[in-house]
Design a protein around this motif. Sequence first.
Motif: not given
Length: 552
Positions: A251-277
């Motif tokens: 992903i260091d050589a593929l910016p589009s996939w780096a962005d995919t990983l970034l926003w997928l990770g953030l979506a997971t981070a916030w989903s875990g919070i909203l579903l866990g509370l």
Amino acid sequence: MTEFVRVLLPLAPAVPLVLALLGLLLRRPTSLLPLAALPGLAAAFVSPTGEIISLPWLLLGISFRLDPLGAVFLGFASLLWTLAGLYAYAYLGGKQGEGRFCLFWNLTLAGTSGTFVAADAATFYLSFALLSLAAYGLVVHERSKAAWRAGRVYIVLAIFGETCLLLGLLLGANAADSLLIDDVRAALAVSPWRDAAILALLMGFGLKAGLVPLHVWLPLAHSAAPVPASAVLSGVIVKAGLIGLIRFLPIDALPSWADTLLWLGLATAWSGILLGLPQRQPKAVLAYSTMSQMGLMVAVLGAGFGAGVAGTTMATALYATHHGLAKGALFLAVGVVAAGAGRAAIPLLVVVAVLGAAIAGMPFTGGALAKLAIKDSLGSGPVGLLASLSAIGTMLLMLRTLVLLVAQRPPAAVAHASAGLIGPFVATAAAALVVPWLLFPVLTGRPLAYAFASPVIWDALWPIFVAVVIASPAFLRSIAVGDIAGPVEAVLRRVGGSWTAWHPPRPAIDGPRLLTRLVKPAQSLETWLAGSAASGSALLLVAVLLGFAALI
């Protein structure tokens, strides 16, 4: 002596395999569990780094290599597995199913250790598949209704993930004309099948790391497994997906996939919070917290590699180390509280509170150093702000866990937890608080004094303060453990019912009694699932994926 040190690395996965077989012959096989991860712990400290150790006579050829990243993962994983093994000896020793638990425990440990130190794609896949399939035995160990349901969801998704992973690795190995992990990663960046291979690998590794929407196995499995198994599932096994993403995705050589990983990770981070509370069981809240934290780690990889930030990999390793030890300790605490802590209840809950605040990044804790390590990778823009705000949610999850533990304490008159439970918990908690202080200068290149600067302290403190101010005992409306897993099961059940109506099943070969035993729990499951609500587009996506996995 040098030759013995070289042998330690292959022993990390080999010893648990031997103990898995040996445990079948012993009356108290749990006595072996604290020993199983010791070769891995020793190898993390003394094995030479960078050297490939090949065993061409084993299977089709097995090779291991310890690099700095693998040493960090192998070290904290082996430490947690050793302490959880001590806990398991007191928790499960002498109970029914002890031998079965030890068998799957050691097989899962062998696969995990092999994953962290594999030098080639074949060894990695073999190890990853072993840990994935063997962990099923830990998930269903209690043999309760919840355990069987969690096991069913887990194994379907695990097989789907292994299929995706195998496809991605085959495409990568073909492009590289080599099995070495470094060669496969480099070849994937320029392969004509690049996007297909990366997507397959992302699904395989992302599933293990608990990324949405393939996360549903994680809260179900971690909630249903015995306490020591939950500790290693949440503390270590999900990290196999993380190290897979680091090892194989260019992903260091593929910016589009780096962005995919970034926003997928953030979506997971916030989903875990909203579903866990809204959860009502401590282990369920902790499981969703793990999902959230794994999402944050993946977001760090996407943001750091996308921006070319040096040190992203080791910063993520430090964060994974603290999270693994702290979350393992919190799961062990659930078992100690359930057993009855007696006079030690208040000190125990104080430790739980400190560990929870540390995961949220409270100043002067190991968690603050872990958060500080990933700050450069996330940056100071919107991504950094979203990550900082997620610390509020993390603290709310930890407060929710504390409230539930207090509410579910057994009366003081019940039997108190043994020293065999309390001791490993205290040791794991101490490791979570101390180890990051030892690793921070080594992995980040910064002095410890950096963590005591006033702006740094304030950045870590304000999310904790906000969470404490807005915390409420109600913590939103209840959501079933596994969230969208229930609606998906309902859909598949109805689809299965329609298929049966058109294609009546043949009589069971063992007669009406077996047929009745199979139909009765299915009817009960359908009644239970009938009350679950659908979850929109996420439900549809996961239903398609689960259906595909069931067909293959």
